[in-house]
Write a protein that holds these residues in place. Structure first.
Motif, PDB file in Angstrom:
ATOM      1  N   GLY A 372      13.615   3.091  -0.653  1.00  0.00           N
ATOM      2  CA  GLY A 372      14.738   3.428   0.217  1.00  0.00           C
ATOM      3  C   GLY A 372      14.624   2.807   1.589  1.00  0.00           C
ATOM      4  O   GLY A 372      15.633   2.553   2.260  1.00  0.00           O
ATOM      5  N   HIS A 373      13.381   2.532   2.014  1.00  0.00           N
ATOM      6  CA  HIS A 373      13.160   1.868   3.301  1.00  0.00           C
ATOM      7  C   HIS A 373      13.069   0.352   3.147  1.00  0.00           C
ATOM      8  O   HIS A 373      12.721  -0.348   4.112  1.00  0.00           O
ATOM      9  CB  HIS A 373      11.878   2.391   3.946  1.00  0.00           C
ATOM     10  CG  HIS A 373      12.021   3.746   4.575  1.00  0.00           C
ATOM     11  ND1 HIS A 373      12.880   4.004   5.616  1.00  0.00           N
ATOM     12  CD2 HIS A 373      11.403   4.926   4.299  1.00  0.00           C
ATOM     13  CE1 HIS A 373      12.790   5.277   5.974  1.00  0.00           C
ATOM     14  NE2 HIS A 373      11.914   5.861   5.189  1.00  0.00           N
ATOM     15  N   GLY A 374      13.343  -0.149   1.942  1.00  0.00           N
ATOM     16  CA  GLY A 374      13.313  -1.591   1.723  1.00  0.00           C
ATOM     17  C   GLY A 374      11.933  -2.168   1.556  1.00  0.00           C
ATOM     18  O   GLY A 374      11.720  -3.377   1.740  1.00  0.00           O
ATOM     19  N   LEU A 375      10.955  -1.330   1.184  1.00  0.00           N
ATOM     20  CA  LEU A 375       9.566  -1.765   1.040  1.00  0.00           C
ATOM     21  C   LEU A 375       9.176  -1.824  -0.435  1.00  0.00           C
ATOM     22  O   LEU A 375       9.458  -0.901  -1.197  1.00  0.00           O
ATOM     23  CB  LEU A 375       8.632  -0.798   1.766  1.00  0.00           C
ATOM     24  CG  LEU A 375       8.863  -0.622   3.269  1.00  0.00           C
ATOM     25  CD1 LEU A 375       8.026   0.531   3.798  1.00  0.00           C
ATOM     26  CD2 LEU A 375       8.535  -1.912   4.010  1.00  0.00           C
ATOM     27  N   ASP A 376       8.515  -2.905  -0.826  1.00  0.00           N
ATOM     28  CA  ASP A 376       7.981  -3.002  -2.181  1.00  0.00           C
ATOM     29  C   ASP A 376       6.840  -2.001  -2.302  1.00  0.00           C
ATOM     30  O   ASP A 376       5.819  -2.134  -1.626  1.00  0.00           O
ATOM     31  CB  ASP A 376       7.461  -4.418  -2.433  1.00  0.00           C
ATOM     32  CG  ASP A 376       6.973  -4.636  -3.860  1.00  0.00           C
ATOM     33  OD1 ASP A 376       6.741  -3.630  -4.578  1.00  0.00           O
ATOM     34  OD2 ASP A 376       6.813  -5.800  -4.262  1.00  0.00           O
ATOM     35  N   PRO A 377       6.979  -0.974  -3.160  1.00  0.00           N
ATOM     36  CA  PRO A 377       5.932   0.062  -3.228  1.00  0.00           C
ATOM     37  C   PRO A 377       4.606  -0.432  -3.791  1.00  0.00           C
ATOM     38  O   PRO A 377       3.580   0.209  -3.592  1.00  0.00           O
ATOM     39  CB  PRO A 377       6.557   1.120  -4.154  1.00  0.00           C
ATOM     40  CG  PRO A 377       7.546   0.370  -4.970  1.00  0.00           C
ATOM     41  CD  PRO A 377       8.100  -0.702  -4.077  1.00  0.00           C
ATOM     42  N   GLY A 378       4.618  -1.563  -4.476  1.00  0.00           N
ATOM     43  CA  GLY A 378       3.389  -2.048  -5.098  1.00  0.00           C
ATOM     44  C   GLY A 378       2.651  -3.096  -4.318  1.00  0.00           C
ATOM     45  O   GLY A 378       1.583  -3.538  -4.731  1.00  0.00           O
ATOM     46  N   ARG A 379       3.179  -3.511  -3.186  1.00  0.00           N
ATOM     47  CA  ARG A 379       2.537  -4.594  -2.433  1.00  0.00           C
ATOM     48  C   ARG A 379       2.463  -4.232  -0.963  1.00  0.00           C
ATOM     49  O   ARG A 379       3.490  -4.086  -0.302  1.00  0.00           O
ATOM     50  CB  ARG A 379       3.312  -5.904  -2.609  1.00  0.00           C
ATOM     51  CG  ARG A 379       2.708  -7.074  -1.828  1.00  0.00           C
ATOM     52  CD  ARG A 379       3.517  -8.346  -2.049  1.00  0.00           C
ATOM     53  NE  ARG A 379       3.395  -8.802  -3.425  1.00  0.00           N
ATOM     54  CZ  ARG A 379       4.368  -9.423  -4.085  1.00  0.00           C
ATOM     55  NH1 ARG A 379       5.539  -9.601  -3.497  1.00  0.00           N
ATOM     56  NH2 ARG A 379       4.188  -9.831  -5.326  1.00  0.00           N
ATOM     57  N   VAL A 380       1.246  -4.074  -0.476  1.00  0.00           N
ATOM     58  CA  VAL A 380       1.018  -3.798   0.945  1.00  0.00           C
ATOM     59  C   VAL A 380       0.247  -4.983   1.510  1.00  0.00           C
ATOM     60  O   VAL A 380      -0.900  -5.218   1.116  1.00  0.00           O
ATOM     61  CB  VAL A 380       0.229  -2.499   1.158  1.00  0.00           C
ATOM     62  CG1 VAL A 380       0.040  -2.235   2.649  1.00  0.00           C
ATOM     63  CG2 VAL A 380       0.936  -1.335   0.492  1.00  0.00           C
ATOM     64  N   PRO A 381       0.827  -5.769   2.401  1.00  0.00           N
ATOM     65  CA  PRO A 381       0.154  -6.963   2.923  1.00  0.00           C
ATOM     66  C   PRO A 381      -1.226  -6.650   3.484  1.00  0.00           C
ATOM     67  O   PRO A 381      -1.388  -5.759   4.316  1.00  0.00           O
ATOM     68  CB  PRO A 381       1.104  -7.453   4.030  1.00  0.00           C
ATOM     69  CG  PRO A 381       2.446  -6.927   3.622  1.00  0.00           C
ATOM     70  CD  PRO A 381       2.177  -5.599   2.971  1.00  0.00           C
ATOM     71  N   GLY A 382      -2.227  -7.374   2.997  1.00  0.00           N
ATOM     72  CA  GLY A 382      -3.585  -7.235   3.510  1.00  0.00           C
ATOM     73  C   GLY A 382      -4.403  -6.120   2.915  1.00  0.00           C
ATOM     74  O   GLY A 382      -5.615  -6.068   3.092  1.00  0.00           O
ATOM     75  N   LEU A 383      -3.776  -5.195   2.159  1.00  0.00           N
ATOM     76  CA  LEU A 383      -4.502  -4.011   1.673  1.00  0.00           C
ATOM     77  C   LEU A 383      -5.560  -4.383   0.648  1.00  0.00           C
ATOM     78  O   LEU A 383      -6.677  -3.868   0.674  1.00  0.00           O
ATOM     79  CB  LEU A 383      -3.528  -2.993   1.082  1.00  0.00           C
ATOM     80  CG  LEU A 383      -4.141  -1.676   0.612  1.00  0.00           C
ATOM     81  CD1 LEU A 383      -4.803  -0.969   1.787  1.00  0.00           C
ATOM     82  CD2 LEU A 383      -3.070  -0.778   0.007  1.00  0.00           C
ATOM     83  N   ASP A 384      -5.224  -5.281  -0.284  1.00  0.00           N
ATOM     84  CA  ASP A 384      -6.195  -5.660  -1.306  1.00  0.00           C
ATOM     85  C   ASP A 384      -7.441  -6.292  -0.683  1.00  0.00           C
ATOM     86  O   ASP A 384      -8.562  -6.090  -1.152  1.00  0.00           O
ATOM     87  CB  ASP A 384      -5.569  -6.659  -2.282  1.00  0.00           C
ATOM     88  CG  ASP A 384      -4.448  -6.048  -3.090  1.00  0.00           C
ATOM     89  OD1 ASP A 384      -4.186  -4.841  -2.914  1.00  0.00           O
ATOM     90  OD2 ASP A 384      -3.834  -6.765  -3.910  1.00  0.00           O
ATOM     91  N   ASP A 385      -7.252  -7.071   0.398  1.00  0.00           N
ATOM     92  CA  ASP A 385      -8.396  -7.716   1.042  1.00  0.00           C
ATOM     93  C   ASP A 385      -9.331  -6.695   1.671  1.00  0.00           C
ATOM     94  O   ASP A 385     -10.551  -6.895   1.696  1.00  0.00           O
ATOM     95  CB  ASP A 385      -7.907  -8.691   2.132  1.00  0.00           C
ATOM     96  CG  ASP A 385      -7.093  -9.835   1.550  1.00  0.00           C
ATOM     97  OD1 ASP A 385      -7.300 -10.164   0.367  1.00  0.00           O
ATOM     98  OD2 ASP A 385      -6.258 -10.394   2.277  1.00  0.00           O
ATOM     99  N   ILE A 386      -8.775  -5.610   2.180  1.00  0.00           N
ATOM    100  CA  ILE A 386      -9.589  -4.588   2.841  1.00  0.00           C
ATOM    101  C   ILE A 386     -10.325  -3.729   1.832  1.00  0.00           C
ATOM    102  O   ILE A 386     -11.516  -3.427   1.986  1.00  0.00           O
ATOM    103  CB  ILE A 386      -8.685  -3.699   3.738  1.00  0.00           C
ATOM    104  CG1 ILE A 386      -8.119  -4.536   4.890  1.00  0.00           C
ATOM    105  CG2 ILE A 386      -9.456  -2.496   4.272  1.00  0.00           C
ATOM    106  CD1 ILE A 386      -7.084  -3.814   5.720  1.00  0.00           C
ATOM    107  N   THR A 387      -9.650  -3.316   0.765  1.00  0.00           N
ATOM    108  CA  THR A 387     -10.241  -2.367  -0.191  1.00  0.00           C
ATOM    109  C   THR A 387     -11.046  -3.045  -1.277  1.00  0.00           C
ATOM    110  O   THR A 387     -11.886  -2.396  -1.932  1.00  0.00           O
ATOM    111  CB  THR A 387      -9.146  -1.542  -0.874  1.00  0.00           C
ATOM    112  OG1 THR A 387      -8.289  -2.414  -1.648  1.00  0.00           O
ATOM    113  CG2 THR A 387      -8.303  -0.811   0.153  1.00  0.00           C
TER     114      THR A 387
END
Length: 391
Positions: A372-387
């Motif tokens: 609803g906020h226009g955000l892809d729920p499955g992709r958070v920029p940079g998150l995979d690199d951190i975790t």
């Protein structure tokens, strides 16, 4: 962040443009993935797991990162009456007290996250029993082999090909081998792991909250609308629902990108009630400001007023550690302070089923909130690199 657009939720074309990672479909497939992993755990892997759990461990340590922390929380909650210490962690340091009499469970769906891999290798060096869960091959599977332990493969599926599973959507499947090992070790009662009912519950929630069900008949979309302009405060009414509350806060952070906090009654009653009378509470009429509020007469409304999300055991069911009277009192305090209250009741059944009925609905609600906020729920920029995981 874009203003929340509820019309996007019911428009398949626009919804798919935002959900480029097909995250909603992955969530809907959680039940099928649970059945797949259960079939292997009770089939080819049954004997290796039985040998691993042949001796009741002195203690169990579960290390998990990202969405798979749900498996660690379930392990702690469901074994709370076992008399055996069960701890969790996510960092790279294995607790110093762990030795040959203990069981270490390491979960990384990528098979390469630093914390689980490092702790699995160290557990192997100390002679502890080791169970690992994640992608086939890789460092985590190698650590299990060095310890002569068991590695359980959990992968996602896309067009009939294996891929690394996303930790948020495959968390229930990752929990299956962990809970089965604890059951075989005598830490869980026979009826504590109804994986068939777990899969059915996940399917049932996915059907009720499917994308083509319009928001006024879709409980997950309705919940997303309730939280669209609010700061969620998730409150569990007891030890079982607290697992769902912790999961909900994590999914609000990772999926919806919304700051959230969570607590559990009765432990956090004081802190929760204090927040209900603070500057983020809203207005006594429940409007939270609203279009008719006069900032000169009523005072400025908080930018994002609180919403209290109450996660409750089934109506009319007495559960150990749950004080329904206290829960009702907190609700009344919230309503008196003008805080929006959103209440979710668990489905009746075993602890595992009750957690799933709450958490799965909130998983989908947080996905719709992101969309609803226009955000892809499955992709958070940079998150995979951190975790180190595919979050």
């Amino acid at each position: 962040m874009h203003p929340f657009d509820e019309t996007l939720l019911d428009d398949p074309g626009r919804r798919d443009e935002v959900d480029r990672t097909d995250y909603l479909r992955s969530l809907a497939g959680a039940g099928a993935l649970v059945r797949e992993v259960t079939g292997r755990v009770d089939g080819d892997l049954a004997e290796p797991l039985r040998r691993l759990a042949a001796d009741r461990p002195r203690a169990v340590h579960v290390v998990a990162v990202g969405g798979t922390r749900l498996a660690a929380d379930l392990a702690c909650s469901l074994t709370r009456h076992s008399g055996v210490l069960v701890t969790t962690g996510a960092g790279s340091a294995l607790p110093g007290w762990i030795g040959p009499l203990d069981l270490v469970v390491a979960i990384s769906l990528s098979g390469a996250a630093d914390g689980p891999v490092a702790q699995a290798y160290e557990a192997a060096r100390r002679g502890a029993s080791v169970l690992t869960v994640g992608a086939p091959g890789g460092p985590l599977a190698d650590a299990a082999a060095r310890a002569r332990g068991v590695h359980v493969e959990v992968t996602g599926r896309s067009d009939h090909t294996h891929r690394v599973a996303r930790s948020r959507t495959a968390a229930w499947a990752a929990a299956v081998p962990v809970l089965r090992a604890l059951q075989l070790a005598g830490l869980l009662e026979a009826g504590a792991t109804p994986f068939d009912e777990l899969a059915d519950t996940l399917d049932e929630v996915a059907e009720r909250a499917r994308p083509d069900a319009e928001y006024f008949v879709n409980p997950a979309k309705t919940l997303a609308l309730d939280l669209a302009d609010r700061s969620p405060l998730v409150l569990a009414d007891g030890p079982v629902t607290s697992v769902a509350a912790s999961r909900a806060a994590a999914m609000l952070h990772r999926t919806s990108r919304v700051p959230a906090s969570w607590g559990r009654l009765p432990d956090d009653a004081g802190e929760i009630v204090a927040c209900l009378s603070g500057p983020a509470a809203g207005s006594p009429d429940g409007s939270g400001g609203g279009v008719f509020a006069d900032p000169y007469l009523d005072g400025a409304a908080p930018a994002r007023p609180l919403a209290l999300v109450l996660l409750r055991e089934p109506e009319g069911v007495e559960v150990e550690g749950v004080d329904h009277g206290l829960t009702r009192s907190v609700r009344r305090a919230a309503e008196h302070s003008g805080v929006r209250v959103v209440e979710q009741h668990a489905r009746a059944g075993a602890d595992l089923v009750r957690v799933a009925s709450l958490a799965a609905m909130l998983d989908l609600a947080t996905a719709y909130l992101a969309l609803g906020h226009g955000l892809d729920p499955g992709r958070v920029p940079g998150l995979d690199d951190i975790t180190g995981e595919r979050a």
